[in-house]
Scaffold this active site. Structure first.
Site, short mmCIF file in Angstrom:
data_model
loop_
_atom_site.label_atom_id
_atom_site.label_comp_id
_atom_site.label_asym_id
_atom_site.label_seq_id
_atom_site.Cartn_x
_atom_site.Cartn_y
_atom_site.Cartn_z
N LYS A 247 0.84 -1.20 0.00
CA LYS A 247 0.00 0.00 0.00
C LYS A 247 0.87 1.25 0.00
CE LYS A 247 -1.72 1.63 4.04
NZ LYS A 247 -1.43 3.05 4.27
N ASN A 248 1.84 1.29 0.92
CA ASN A 248 2.61 2.52 1.07
C ASN A 248 3.53 2.80 -0.13
OD1 ASN A 248 1.36 3.03 3.46
ND2 ASN A 248 3.08 2.46 4.77
N ARG B 14 -3.40 10.98 4.59
CA ARG B 14 -2.22 11.81 4.72
C ARG B 14 -1.28 11.73 3.51
NH1 ARG B 14 1.41 14.00 8.35
NH2 ARG B 14 3.49 13.28 7.94
N CYS C 146 -4.66 8.88 9.72
CA CYS C 146 -4.91 8.16 10.97
C CYS C 146 -4.73 9.09 12.16
CB CYS C 146 -3.90 7.03 11.12
SG CYS C 146 -4.29 5.56 10.20
N ARG D 122 1.53 14.51 13.43
CA ARG D 122 1.90 14.25 12.05
C ARG D 122 1.90 15.47 11.14
NH1 ARG D 122 -0.65 8.66 10.04
NH2 ARG D 122 1.40 8.39 9.14
N PRO D 123 2.74 16.44 11.42
CA PRO D 123 2.82 17.61 10.53
C PRO D 123 3.53 17.28 9.22
CG PRO D 123 4.43 17.79 12.29
CD PRO D 123 3.70 16.50 12.53
N VAL D 124 3.58 18.25 8.31
CA VAL D 124 4.27 18.03 7.03
C VAL D 124 5.40 19.05 6.84
CG1 VAL D 124 2.38 16.87 5.83
CG2 VAL D 124 2.51 19.37 5.77
N ASP D 125 5.88 19.59 7.97
CA ASP D 125 6.90 20.64 7.87
C ASP D 125 8.17 20.19 7.13
OD1 ASP D 125 7.00 18.99 10.18
OD2 ASP D 125 8.52 20.26 11.07
N LEU D 126 8.55 18.93 7.29
CA LEU D 126 9.78 18.48 6.62
C LEU D 126 9.60 18.43 5.10
CD1 LEU D 126 11.19 15.59 8.85
CD2 LEU D 126 11.39 18.05 9.12
N ASP E 36 4.59 0.31 12.11
CA ASP E 36 3.35 -0.24 11.56
C ASP E 36 3.11 -1.70 11.95
OD1 ASP E 36 2.73 2.17 10.42
OD2 ASP E 36 3.24 1.60 8.37
N ILE F 272 8.27 6.40 16.95
CA ILE F 272 7.99 7.14 15.71
C ILE F 272 6.78 8.06 15.88
CG2 ILE F 272 7.53 6.96 13.22
CD1 ILE F 272 10.20 5.73 13.97
N ARG G 195 -8.71 0.12 4.57
CA ARG G 195 -7.73 1.05 3.99
C ARG G 195 -6.44 0.32 3.63
NH1 ARG G 195 -6.25 5.89 7.55
NH2 ARG G 195 -4.86 6.04 5.78
C1 UD1 Z 1 4.82 6.54 6.40
C2 UD1 Z 1 3.83 5.42 6.22
C3 UD1 Z 1 3.25 5.01 7.56
C4 UD1 Z 1 4.37 4.69 8.56
C5 UD1 Z 1 5.37 5.83 8.62
C6 UD1 Z 1 6.59 5.49 9.49
C7 UD1 Z 1 2.94 5.88 4.02
C8 UD1 Z 1 1.78 6.27 3.19
N1 UD1 Z 1 2.77 5.84 5.34
O1 UD1 Z 1 4.08 7.64 6.91
O2 UD1 Z 1 2.43 3.86 7.37
O3 UD1 Z 1 3.80 4.49 9.83
O4 UD1 Z 1 5.85 6.15 7.31
O5 UD1 Z 1 7.20 4.35 9.04
O6 UD1 Z 1 3.99 5.55 3.51
N2 UD1 Z 1 6.99 14.17 10.80
C9 UD1 Z 1 7.12 15.51 11.08
N3 UD1 Z 1 7.13 16.40 10.03
C10 UD1 Z 1 7.02 15.98 8.74
C11 UD1 Z 1 6.90 14.62 8.46
C12 UD1 Z 1 6.89 13.72 9.52
O7 UD1 Z 1 7.21 15.91 12.23
O8 UD1 Z 1 7.02 16.83 7.84
C13 UD1 Z 1 7.01 13.18 11.91
C14 UD1 Z 1 5.74 12.38 12.01
O9 UD1 Z 1 4.77 13.03 12.79
C15 UD1 Z 1 6.26 11.11 12.67
C16 UD1 Z 1 7.65 10.94 12.09
O10 UD1 Z 1 8.01 12.23 11.60
O11 UD1 Z 1 6.36 11.30 14.06
C17 UD1 Z 1 7.78 9.95 10.96
O12 UD1 Z 1 6.79 10.20 10.00
P1 UD1 Z 1 6.97 9.81 8.46
O13 UD1 Z 1 8.12 8.89 8.30
O14 UD1 Z 1 6.96 11.06 7.66
O15 UD1 Z 1 5.64 9.02 8.19
P2 UD1 Z 1 4.70 9.10 6.92
O16 UD1 Z 1 5.50 9.29 5.69
O17 UD1 Z 1 3.57 10.01 7.17
#
Ligand code: UD1
Length: 422
Positions: free
Chosen positions: A22-23, A94, A118, A123-127, A308, A330, A400
């Site tokens: 899926k991912n 997300r 979820c 879970r921000p997207v700042d990075l 996961d 995580i 999902r």
């Molecule tokens: C992906 C997977 C999800 C898995 C996760 C960690 C997909 C669609 N989903 O999610 O199933 O649980 O990897 O293996 O591939 N974070 C920030 N800022 C950001 C991005 C992330 O603070 O801009 C934090 C998140 O809140 C979290 C950590 O970084 O605490 C890791 O998140 P990330 O690896 O980005 O997970 P996803 O890509 O969302």
């Protein structure tokens, strides 16, 4: 809303085919936005998250045809006539944020709603945003949307992530393929899904080195072409079904499974007393008689133990001999399955990011509620081993990420059925 009814106690015996990831599929699909040529994905999983990504891409003007019963996706972004990813679709998932990098890289502008997903932490997207900014994107966050522009195109940059993010690595990797010059992603995620994405992009003409390590170097090219790419095996579905015979006893062969996808997880199963062997067709998992051993687990980015699989592993450890400690590093708030498992008789003590699990002899069936994708399947695993009947409510989360879960488990002797809701 549908529920799943499980009558526990059967030892599982048989074979389970593991689907495409899926991912991986959720990041490969937006890669279509990088090219005007067709992209075909084979071995695609049939899941509601894939349908959500399909709807999102279609809303942008991409063509997405689901062929061979959903196992092949034929994508074309010849005519992208809308560069706005709307809240109504993005809030469901997300991974929708992954359309941002490709759209921006190809066409120089995009507007994407900030995502939902979820309920497992902030879970921000700042990075993601910082990486694109480093490549020259101008970003403006207003009304819950990211308004992104790169009128003169993106340019290569050195991006050092402060911590590992799978999604941010994917977004930056895709964007960098069409940026002018060289991009270096440092502290990049090393997940197999990233390697799969890089392979597909390379087949489309991208110049990428170092995927699977923490430094990925991308030499931007002017344009990308089409490709046909098989989606890598779903290591989380694989790990989940490896736990089925571990928790019930018996022996299950997970078809298409490979040890390198789940090495850290398999190591923990081994410590717990579960046998995992590689076969020609996949991985065969069996449990000898008696209770499993308690083990300690810390979730980490790949190649560490995956977050996961934490909920599912907890289900197993609920019946282990002794006390296990699970540390979730995580995501915050990722123990929502614990109170539900406790309804089934589990003894779990949660403090912040740590859960102590004292194994009990036997779990008992109970009505429980699925709170997120992986939590829902952990309850099904627990139910398979429990005495009596368990009704798992709110299984839309399950749909999902797991295709035909009842069918796959029933084929190995489980008593499990879907109860259709209104
Ligand atoms: C992906 C997977 C999800 C898995 C996760 C960690 C997909 C669609 N989903 O999610 O199933 O649980 O990897 O293996 O591939 N974070 C920030 N800022 C950001 C991005 C992330 O603070 O801009 C934090 C998140 O809140 C979290 C950590 O970084 O605490 C890791 O998140 P990330 O690896 O980005 O997970 P996803 O890509 O969302």
């Amino acid at each position: 809303m549908d529920s799943i009814l499980v009558k526990g106690g059967a030892r599982l015996q048989g074979a389970i085919p593991i689907a495409g990831a899926k991912n991986a599929c959720l990041t490969l699909m937006p890669a279509t936005l990088l090219t005007h040529e067709p992209l075909t994905l084979t071995n695609a999983p049939r899941l509601s998250d894939i349908r959500t990504m399909t709807a999102l891409l279609q809303s942008l003007g991409a063509e997405v045809a689901s062929l061979q019963n959903g196992q092949v996706l034929a994508l074309s972004s010849h005519d992208i006539n809308n560069h706005r990813a709307d809240y109504d679709i993005v809030r469901k998932m997300r991974a929708s944020i992954l359309v941002l990098g490709p759209m921006l890289a190809r066409d120089g502008h995009a507007v994407v709603s900030l995502p939902g997903g979820c309920a497992i932490g902030a879970r921000p997207v700042d990075l993601h945003l910082r990486a694109l900014e480093a490549m020259g994107a101008e970003l403006d966050l207003r009304d819950g949307y990211v308004h992104a522009k790169a009128p003169a195109g993106l340019r290569g940059a050195v991006v050092e992530f402060p911590f590992v993010s799978v999604g941010a690595t994917e977004n930056a990797l895709m964007a960098a393929t069409l940026a002018k010059g060289t991009t270096v992603l440092k502290n990049a995620a090393r997940e197999p899904e990233i390697v799969d994405l890089a392979r597909c992009l390379r087949q489309m003409g991208a110049q990428i080195d170092g995927e699977g390590t923490s430094t990925i170097t991308i030499q931007g090219v002017d344009r990308l072409g089409g490709a046909t790419h098989p989606v890598v095996t779903d290591r989380i579905e694989l790990g989940t079904y490896m736990l089925a015979p571990a928790i019930t006893g018996g022996e299950v062969e997970c078809l298409g499974g490979r040890l390198e996808l789940v090495a850290a997880f398999a190591e923990k199963l081994h410590e717990a007393g579960i046998d995992v062997i590689e076969t020609e067709r996949g991985l065969k998992v069996s449990r000898r008689n008696g209770r499993v051993n308690a083990v300690n687990v810390v979730t980490e980015p790949f190649p560490g133990f995956p977050t996961d699989l934490q909920a599912q592993m907890m289900a197993l450890l609920c019946t282990a001999e002794g006390e296990s400690v699970l540390e979730e590093r995580i995501f915050e708030n990722r123990f929502m399955h614990a109170p539900e498992l406790m309804r089934m008789g589990a003894r779990i003590d949660v403090h912040g990011g740590t859960a102590k699990v004292k194994g009990v002899d036997r779990l008992r069936g109970a009505p429980v509620m699925a709170t997120d994708l992986r939590a829902s399947v952990s309850l099904i695993l627990a139910a398979l081993a429990a005495e009596g009947e368990t009704l798992v409510n709110r299984v839309y989360h399950l749909d999902r990420g797991y295709e035909r879960v009842e069918e796959k488990l029933r084929a190995c002797g489980a008593t499990i059925e879907r109860v259709k809701g209104e």
